[in-house]
Design a protein around this motif. Structure first.
Motif, PDB file in Angstrom:
ATOM      1  N   LEU A 279       0.812  -1.218   0.000  1.00 16.77           N
ATOM      2  CA  LEU A 279       0.000   0.000   0.000  1.00 16.77           C
ATOM      3  C   LEU A 279       0.844   1.265   0.000  1.00 16.77           C
ATOM      4  CD1 LEU A 279      -2.732  -1.238   2.464  1.00 16.77           C
ATOM      5  CD2 LEU A 279      -3.050  -0.756   0.028  1.00 16.77           C
ATOM      6  N   PHE A 280       2.077   1.163   0.480  1.00 19.51           N
ATOM      7  CA  PHE A 280       2.982   2.309   0.385  1.00 19.51           C
ATOM      8  C   PHE A 280       3.338   2.568  -1.088  1.00 19.51           C
ATOM      9  CE2 PHE A 280       4.983   1.748   4.909  1.00 19.51           C
ATOM     10  CZ  PHE A 280       3.758   2.072   5.460  1.00 19.51           C
ATOM     11  N   LYS A 281       3.487   1.491  -1.851  1.00 19.88           N
ATOM     12  CA  LYS A 281       3.771   1.652  -3.281  1.00 19.88           C
ATOM     13  C   LYS A 281       2.593   2.303  -3.992  1.00 19.88           C
ATOM     14  CE  LYS A 281       6.974  -2.255  -3.657  1.00 19.88           C
ATOM     15  NZ  LYS A 281       7.290  -3.524  -4.362  1.00 19.88           N
ATOM     16  N   LEU A 282       1.377   1.872  -3.637  1.00 21.25           N
ATOM     17  CA  LEU A 282       0.189   2.513  -4.205  1.00 21.25           C
ATOM     18  C   LEU A 282       0.155   3.987  -3.835  1.00 21.25           C
ATOM     19  CD1 LEU A 282      -2.665   2.701  -5.429  1.00 21.25           C
ATOM     20  CD2 LEU A 282      -3.542   1.843  -3.247  1.00 21.25           C
ATOM     21  N   GLY A 283       0.434   4.306  -2.564  1.00 23.22           N
ATOM     22  CA  GLY A 283       0.412   5.695  -2.120  1.00 23.22           C
ATOM     23  C   GLY A 283       1.374   6.573  -2.902  1.00 23.22           C
ATOM     24  N   LYS A 284       2.549   6.032  -3.188  1.00 22.39           N
ATOM     25  CA  LYS A 284       3.530   6.804  -3.963  1.00 22.39           C
ATOM     26  C   LYS A 284       3.033   7.059  -5.378  1.00 22.39           C
ATOM     27  CE  LYS A 284       7.409   5.075  -1.257  1.00 22.39           C
ATOM     28  NZ  LYS A 284       8.574   4.144  -1.217  1.00 22.39           N
ATOM     29  N   ASP A 285       2.379   6.047  -5.975  1.00 20.83           N
ATOM     30  CA  ASP A 285       1.852   6.247  -7.324  1.00 20.83           C
ATOM     31  C   ASP A 285       0.686   7.230  -7.333  1.00 20.83           C
ATOM     32  OD1 ASP A 285       3.668   4.753  -8.676  1.00 20.83           O
ATOM     33  OD2 ASP A 285       2.371   3.006  -8.997  1.00 20.83           O
ATOM     34  N   LEU A 286      -0.141   7.200  -6.312  1.00 20.93           N
ATOM     35  CA  LEU A 286      -1.246   8.165  -6.249  1.00 20.93           C
ATOM     36  C   LEU A 286      -0.717   9.598  -6.211  1.00 20.93           C
ATOM     37  CD1 LEU A 286      -3.771   6.487  -3.747  1.00 20.93           C
ATOM     38  CD2 LEU A 286      -3.897   6.571  -6.247  1.00 20.93           C
ATOM     39  N   ASN A 287       0.450   9.764  -5.615  1.00 18.44           N
ATOM     40  CA  ASN A 287       1.047  11.106  -5.554  1.00 18.44           C
ATOM     41  C   ASN A 287       1.478  11.614  -6.922  1.00 18.44           C
ATOM     42  OD1 ASN A 287       0.716  11.502  -2.799  1.00 18.44           O
ATOM     43  ND2 ASN A 287       2.672  10.542  -2.280  1.00 18.44           N
ATOM     44  N   HIS A 288       1.618  10.705  -7.892  1.00 17.01           N
ATOM     45  CA  HIS A 288       1.988  11.107  -9.255  1.00 17.01           C
ATOM     46  C   HIS A 288       0.770  11.559 -10.067  1.00 17.01           C
ATOM     47  CE1 HIS A 288       5.461   8.000  -8.754  1.00 17.01           C
ATOM     48  NE2 HIS A 288       5.830   9.198  -8.330  1.00 17.01           N
ATOM     49  N   LEU A 289      -0.422  11.220  -9.570  1.00 14.82           N
ATOM     50  CA  LEU A 289      -1.640  11.467 -10.344  1.00 14.82           C
ATOM     51  C   LEU A 289      -2.254  12.809  -9.952  1.00 14.82           C
ATOM     52  CD1 LEU A 289      -3.265   7.905 -10.189  1.00 14.82           C
ATOM     53  CD2 LEU A 289      -1.566   8.790 -11.792  1.00 14.82           C
ATOM     54  N   ILE A 290      -1.916  13.836 -10.686  1.00 17.86           N
ATOM     55  CA  ILE A 290      -2.448  15.162 -10.399  1.00 17.86           C
ATOM     56  C   ILE A 290      -3.948  15.201 -10.687  1.00 17.86           C
ATOM     57  CG2 ILE A 290      -2.352  17.608 -11.052  1.00 17.86           C
ATOM     58  CD1 ILE A 290       0.616  17.150 -11.734  1.00 17.86           C
TER      59      ILE A 290
END
Length: 467
Positions: A279-290
């Motif tokens: 879920l940390f990996k998902l969180g990092k990717d969500l941060n890329h999605l403006i």
């Protein structure tokens, strides 16, 4: 020193090897997972745990121990005399098979490979209980005089709700001293406080965007770092979305839907620092999605503000470290985002220097600030026994008499029945260097570990109950 020669005990253990393994096998073959849907009178946790109780009673009765069953919640098997009681606490319930595809053997058939016994529950806690029983049997057959009674106290809900011990001690006195063979050697005299939480949010008014997070599915299991997440997006620019999902293990396109798999490294929730959280990996990717929908933005904010890349509770300002019991841990166990609802499960553990009320107030305030429903699903207080305790001194002596090494004291984040006792600690059977895979695939116990544990338990029982 005991009145028993080390070589005598070792010969007895050697002579009992086949019987010992047969008794362990008879318990491992029973899939004693809690199933309350098939509970009945004297079987509050279901038929399989009832069957395990009956098998243990059969073994203990065969060895001349007096057994008493407490409505299927717990039982004890007793030997000795005297008004005071020495307790040895363990459990016969087990966790489910979470990773059946990763087992190399049938989890419900005891198998010996390269000096190890494999099977679900063989280390947690069936073989250790049989080891304690055989230690008592050896002393009994050596005609050692008992000045206190020794009770093997067995529960059926250690892996779940613990009402087994509540029921037992509502009907029986506390032992004067106790240990639980449900962990590690030398001596675990401290267990961190545990609070398991669930955050539930269902009031989001969604607003679509270029990229829409529409579903998250994680494993429906408890007690682990999240090591797998299946995430579904709906996007009007799939190529752009794929570029931004840098942490994904795999990406599959299904029309307008993008199905993304994130993987991590499995670890027990009491040791989140030993795992890698998917879920940390998902969180990092969500941060890329403006350009992200409202629901996705809401979850992204929660992850960033309270959980992302934090395994010690620093983001919620609850990090604490005790020189005796270690540091706080925060484990994000799973997130499920479906049916218009976000559900977050997490596990917080803390040393004796922390304030439980402050911890609870902090998570209540987070829930209030974010309009989230908070549920506490498990709560266990800190347990700690002073190094000056007579129990500790006797167990240290027993350990050193057998191994020749000093018995160091340490604390853990796990939970054992020692918590139910005024004077109780965890005492074996795992040694440093063993890899028992507790709660994981290919759970095992090393035969030499088992034999050495019996020697130590003979010594401990003698010092506590006979000398």
């Amino acid at each position: 020193m005991t009145i028993l020669d080390r070589s005598y005990i070792q010969e007895q253990i050697k002579g009992e090897k086949d019987n010992l393994i047969r008794d362990i096998a008879s318990l491992v073959e029973i899939p004693s997972i809690r199933h309350v849907e098939n509970k009945y009178e004297n079987a509050p946790f279901g038929k399989d745990i009832r069957d395990a109780f009956d098998m243990f009673i059969k073994i203990a009765t065969r060895e001349g121990l007096l057994c008493e069953d407490f409505e299927g919640f717990a039982l004890h098997a007793e030997y000795g005399k005297g008004d005071e009681i020495i307790g040895i606490l363990g459990h016969l319930d087990i966790v489910p098979i979470f990773e059946d595809d990763q087992w190399n053997t049938d989890p419900f058939k005891l198998v010996e490979i390269d000096g190890h016994l494999y099977g679900r529950g063989v280390n947690d806690d069936k073989a250790p209980l049989i080891a304690a029983l055989y230690a008592l049997k050896i002393l009994k057959e050596a005609n050692v005089e008992f000045k206190r009674r020794v009770r093997l106290i067995i529960g059926g809900a250690e892996e779940t709700t613990w009402e087994c011990m509540e029921h037992y001690f509502s009907n029986n006195p506390q032992p004067i001293y106790s240990f639980s063979p449900d962990g590690d050697f030398p001596i675990v005299n401290g267990e961190k406080g545990i609070i398991n939480y669930t955050y539930t949010y269902s009031a989001i008014t969604d607003v679509d965007s270029m990229h829409n997070l529409i579903k998250i599915e994680t494993k429906d299991e408890d007690g682990f770092v999240c090591d797998y997440a299946k995430v579904t997006f709906k996007s009007s620019n799939i190529d752009k979305l794929k570029e931004l999902l840098k942490e994904a293990e795999s990406i599959v396109i299904d029309g307008e839907k993008v199905i993304v798999i994130y993987t991590g490294l499995r670890a027990l929730s009491r040791n989140p620092h030993r795992g890698i959280n998917a879920l940390f990996k998902l969180g990092k990717d969500l941060n890329h999605l403006i350009e992200l929908n409202a629901k996705g933005q809401y979850l992204r904010r929660l992850l960033n503000q309270y959980f992302l890349d934090d395994v010690k509770g620093e983001k919620v300002n609850l990090y604490d470290e005790d020189e005796v019991m270690g540091f706080t841990t925060l484990c994000l166990k799973n997130v499920n985002f479906r049916n218009e609802e976000i559900v977050i499960h997490f596990d917080f553990r803390y040393p004796k220097s922390s304030n439980k009320n402050h911890i609870k107030h902090t998570f209540e305030k987070i829930a209030e600030d974010n309009h989230i429903q908070l549920t506490i699903t498990k709560e266990l207080d800190v347990h700690y026994v002073s190094p000056e305790s007579e129990l500790i001194k006797n167990l240290q002596m027993a350990y050193k008499n057998v191994t020749g090494e000093d018995a160091e004291l340490f604390s853990k984040g796990g939970a054992s029945y020692a918590r139910t006792l005024k004077e109780g600690v965890v005492f074996g059977p795992t040694f440093s260097g063993d890899t028992p895979n507790t709660h994981k695939a290919n759970e095992n116990i090393k035969l030499q570990t088992l034999f050495k544990a019996i020697e130590i338990y003979c010594e401990a029982i003698y010092l506590l109950a006979c000398k």
